[in-house]
Design a protein around this motif. Structure first.
Motif, PDB file in Angstrom:
ATOM      1  N   LEU A   1       0.809  -1.212   0.000  1.00  0.00           N
ATOM      2  CA  LEU A   1       0.000   0.000   0.000  1.00  0.00           C
ATOM      3  C   LEU A   1       0.844   1.264   0.000  1.00  0.00           C
ATOM      4  O   LEU A   1       0.314   2.365  -0.174  1.00  0.00           O
ATOM      5  N   ASP A   2       2.149   1.125   0.198  1.00  0.00           N
ATOM      6  CA  ASP A   2       2.987   2.297   0.419  1.00  0.00           C
ATOM      7  C   ASP A   2       3.076   3.196  -0.803  1.00  0.00           C
ATOM      8  O   ASP A   2       3.166   4.406  -0.679  1.00  0.00           O
ATOM      9  N   GLY A   3       3.045   2.631  -1.994  1.00  0.00           N
ATOM     10  CA  GLY A   3       3.189   3.452  -3.183  1.00  0.00           C
ATOM     11  C   GLY A   3       1.913   4.151  -3.581  1.00  0.00           C
ATOM     12  O   GLY A   3       1.800   5.374  -3.515  1.00  0.00           O
ATOM     13  N   ARG A   4       0.901   3.371  -3.956  1.00  0.00           N
ATOM     14  CA  ARG A   4      -0.335   3.931  -4.502  1.00  0.00           C
ATOM     15  C   ARG A   4      -1.280   4.428  -3.414  1.00  0.00           C
ATOM     16  O   ARG A   4      -1.954   5.444  -3.580  1.00  0.00           O
TER      17      ARG A   4
ATOM     18  N   PHE B   1      -9.777   8.403  -1.178  1.00  0.00           N
ATOM     19  CA  PHE B   1     -10.017   9.286  -2.312  1.00  0.00           C
ATOM     20  C   PHE B   1      -8.799  10.168  -2.585  1.00  0.00           C
ATOM     21  O   PHE B   1      -8.470  10.438  -3.751  1.00  0.00           O
ATOM     22  N   GLU B   2      -8.145  10.611  -1.527  1.00  0.00           N
ATOM     23  CA  GLU B   2      -6.955  11.446  -1.731  1.00  0.00           C
ATOM     24  C   GLU B   2      -5.855  10.655  -2.415  1.00  0.00           C
ATOM     25  O   GLU B   2      -5.149  11.179  -3.286  1.00  0.00           O
ATOM     26  N   ASP B   3      -5.682   9.389  -2.039  1.00  0.00           N
ATOM     27  CA  ASP B   3      -4.687   8.546  -2.715  1.00  0.00           C
ATOM     28  C   ASP B   3      -5.048   8.339  -4.183  1.00  0.00           C
ATOM     29  O   ASP B   3      -4.181   8.382  -5.056  1.00  0.00           O
ATOM     30  N   CYS B   4      -6.344   8.108  -4.436  1.00  0.00           N
ATOM     31  CA  CYS B   4      -6.774   7.901  -5.824  1.00  0.00           C
ATOM     32  C   CYS B   4      -6.579   9.158  -6.661  1.00  0.00           C
ATOM     33  O   CYS B   4      -6.171   9.085  -7.827  1.00  0.00           O
ATOM     34  N   LEU B   5      -6.856  10.323  -6.067  1.00  0.00           N
ATOM     35  CA  LEU B   5      -6.753  11.576  -6.806  1.00  0.00           C
ATOM     36  C   LEU B   5      -5.327  12.110  -6.868  1.00  0.00           C
ATOM     37  O   LEU B   5      -5.057  13.050  -7.612  1.00  0.00           O
ATOM     38  N   SER B   6      -4.415  11.499  -6.080  1.00  0.00           N
ATOM     39  CA  SER B   6      -3.038  11.997  -6.082  1.00  0.00           C
ATOM     40  C   SER B   6      -2.360  11.788  -7.426  1.00  0.00           C
ATOM     41  O   SER B   6      -1.374  12.456  -7.742  1.00  0.00           O
TER      42      SER B   6
END
Length: 561
Positions: free
Chosen positions: A94-97, A160-165
């Motif tokens: 999970l660390d990257g995405r 959502f923040e990870d997805c939108l990053s």
């Protein structure tokens, strides 16, 4: 009490990701030491501390320990996040995405586990002093009701923040899409809040055949406040007389009453409490809080864009973690100085609304009854930090009120919302001139390196005309030259930029184009160039200790990841 319950968990949600690895020190060793100290505290230190309070009949001290426990747990979890970044060790996939989701998932899981391990100790301590008819399981369930209410939205927001990053609309503002979409997220959160409340407290519908239900429906029709239903709020064996209203729209509006309140208070006392809760709906307080949340988003967006456009040095100096800490401090200031005042005002208005319907005498009687169970306000917490006025203050505000009528209360509440609308409008007006500049930044970042350099120069000319030179603009030119294969200009530009700022690593998170739009070979050579440029600074390389960077290179060379 509300400050004690909510603020530590909000702080955990804000800081988990940015704390992760911020003071990285022998990660596995730090985690083992943290686990050992946690075991010692849970098995020995805390039980002996509680036993000493019991032996001295210090019930106040026992209550204070229980109220401070969430703060201690949050700070303890943030410490291990800073020292070892456990998400990177336990959940490396999970660390990257999904870096923020992973960090927050570790923090929330640790909080629930530590609470579970301590619940039996605290339950036994309270049982010895109060002889509560409550099982250890019920005590634990009562302790995690607030986390169940808060953690799902926090985890969803991190996801959502990870997805939108990956959607970098503006270089240097990778979280801009999340900020823009925050109002919609808040609206759906308010809309679906009854479902979270039901899950947190296992609320069940009040039997519609009871007299209480019929009286509540009659009162709601009398006041013109439509509700979807009345639900019984489970307090898991604790003597908590409380009530609440949840829901933004008519079909999602519910009145909640605790089982203890329903079983203990008289009919007139229950009805004036319900009238108070209906007053929140009638006076538009739920919408007031919604508009207040939008104001926070608007002010945050204005502050972020202003710093990015006009004070890039401040953004560079603070870095990602510094910006998060600043936003956290700003949130605390807004919460403690503005929201608490707004909440206390809303409570007083709802009190007066209930008095207009059912009279001052029953109100004073009900406050006295509530004081028997809830007690006085914690003297260690200033009154201006509380979301509810003190009991004696509530009686004073009602008895001194001349009962000008419900219409006047509605006008006063409307004036508050109008003032917040005005603040929101000012934020929009303030933001309006910035949007063309941000579009130019987006346009220059969207140009493919192989395209005509004239388009690139035209965007740069417009930006420099409006705000002057900007470090992110320089980075974009370096990036385009590098991808285009113009190695000399890319190297000279990088060296000049490093010499000018002496802190090129501060912008590493903004150069997200290398994580997604070029091959791994180019990314490797770019990092190699950064390494040589940073060789003069022996403190850090790419944001991590110098020796760690060297050891990482050795591990990669031998095939270890």
């Amino acid at each position: 009490m509300m400050v004690t319950l909510f603020l530590p968990l909000i702080m955990l949600g804000f800081l988990s990701n940015d704390a992760a690895g911020s003071f990285l020190f022998m990660p596995w060793t730090s985690m083992i030491m943290w686990l050992a100290l946690s075991f010692y505290a849970i098995s020995s230190y805390i039980p002996s501390k509680l036993d000493s309070l019991i032996s001295s009949d210090n019930f106040t001290g026992l209550i204070n320990c229980q109220e401070r426990l969430p703060w201690f747990l949050v700070l303890w979890i943030l410490l291990i996040q800073a020292l070892s970044a456990p998400g990177r060790l336990v959940l490396p996939f999970l660390d990257g995405r999904f870096q923020q989701t992973g960090a927050l998932l570790i923090s929330t899981t640790a909080y629930i586990i530590l609470t579970f391990l301590l619940s039996s100790t605290f339950h036994n301590a309270f049982r010895k002093m109060l002889l509560w008819e409550q099982t250890p399981e019920e005590y634990f369930r009562a302790r995690i009701a607030i986390p169940i209410l808060l953690f799902p939205p926090l985890l969803l927001g991190a996801f959502f923040e990870d997805c939108l990053s990956t959607v970098v609309l503006i270089p240097g503002l990778s979280d801009l899409p999340l900020v823009v979409l925050a109002p919609f997220f808040c609206f759906f959160l308010y809309l679906l809040s009854p479902y979270l409340f039901n899950a947190a407290w296992q609320a069940v519908p009040l039997n519609e055949d009871t007299e209480l239900f019929r009286e509540i429906k009659k009162l709601s029709e009398q006041t013109g406040v439509r509700i979807a239903g009345v639900k019984i709020w489970n307090t898991f064996g604790e003597p908590l007389p409380n009530a609440a209203v949840v829901g933004l729209l008519d079909s999602f509006r519910y009145v909640y009453l605790t089982r203890f309140l329903v079983d203990t208070f008289s009919h007139s006392q229950k009805m004036i409490i319900v009238a108070h809760e209906l007053g929140h709906f009638a006076l538009g307080h739920v919408w007031t809080y919604m508009i207040f949340t939008l104001n926070i988003v608007g002010v945050t967006l204005a502050a972020r864009l202003s710093l990015f456009l006009f004070y890039p040095e401040a953004t560079e100096f603070l870095g990602t973690t510094g910006m998060t800490v600043m936003e956290m401090l700003l949130f605390l200031a807004v919460f403690l100085f503005i929201f608490t005042k707004l909440s206390r005002t809303s409570e007083i208005q709802a009190d007066r609304y209930s008095v207009s319907l059912l009279g001052k005498e029953v109100f004073s009687e009900t406050i006295d009854r509530l004081r028997d169970f809830i007690g006085t306000q914690n003297s260690k917490i200033p009154a201006w930090m509380e979301t509810h006025p003190a009991m004696n203050e509530r009686v004073k505000f009602v008895t001194e009120w001349s009962d000008t009528g419900i219409d006047v209360l509605k006008k006063d509440s409307f004036k508050s919302r109008l003032a917040m609308f005005f603040i929101l409008l000012i934020s929009i007006i303030f933001l309006f001139p910035m949007f063309p500049i941000m579009l130019d930044f987006h346009g220059i970042a969207s140009i493919q390196p192989e395209n005509d350099a004239k388009d690139l120069s035209e965007y740069a000319r417009r930006i420099k005309h409006k705000i002057g030179s900007h470090p992110v603009l320089e980075e974009i030119f370096i990036t385009k030259n590098f991808i285009r294969g113009d190695w000399i200009n890319a190297f000279l530009g990088s060296f000049a930029f490093w010499k000018k700022t002496s802190a090129i690593d501060q912008y590493e998170s903004d150069l997200q184009v290398f994580h997604h739009s070029v091959s791994p070979e180019i990314t490797f050579y770019f990092n190699l160039m950064k390494f040589f440029l940073k060789i003069l600074d022996f403190r850090t390389v790419h944001g991590v200790p110098f020796l760690d960077e060297g050891f990482n290179s050795v591990k990669i060379a031998f095939g270890f990841s």
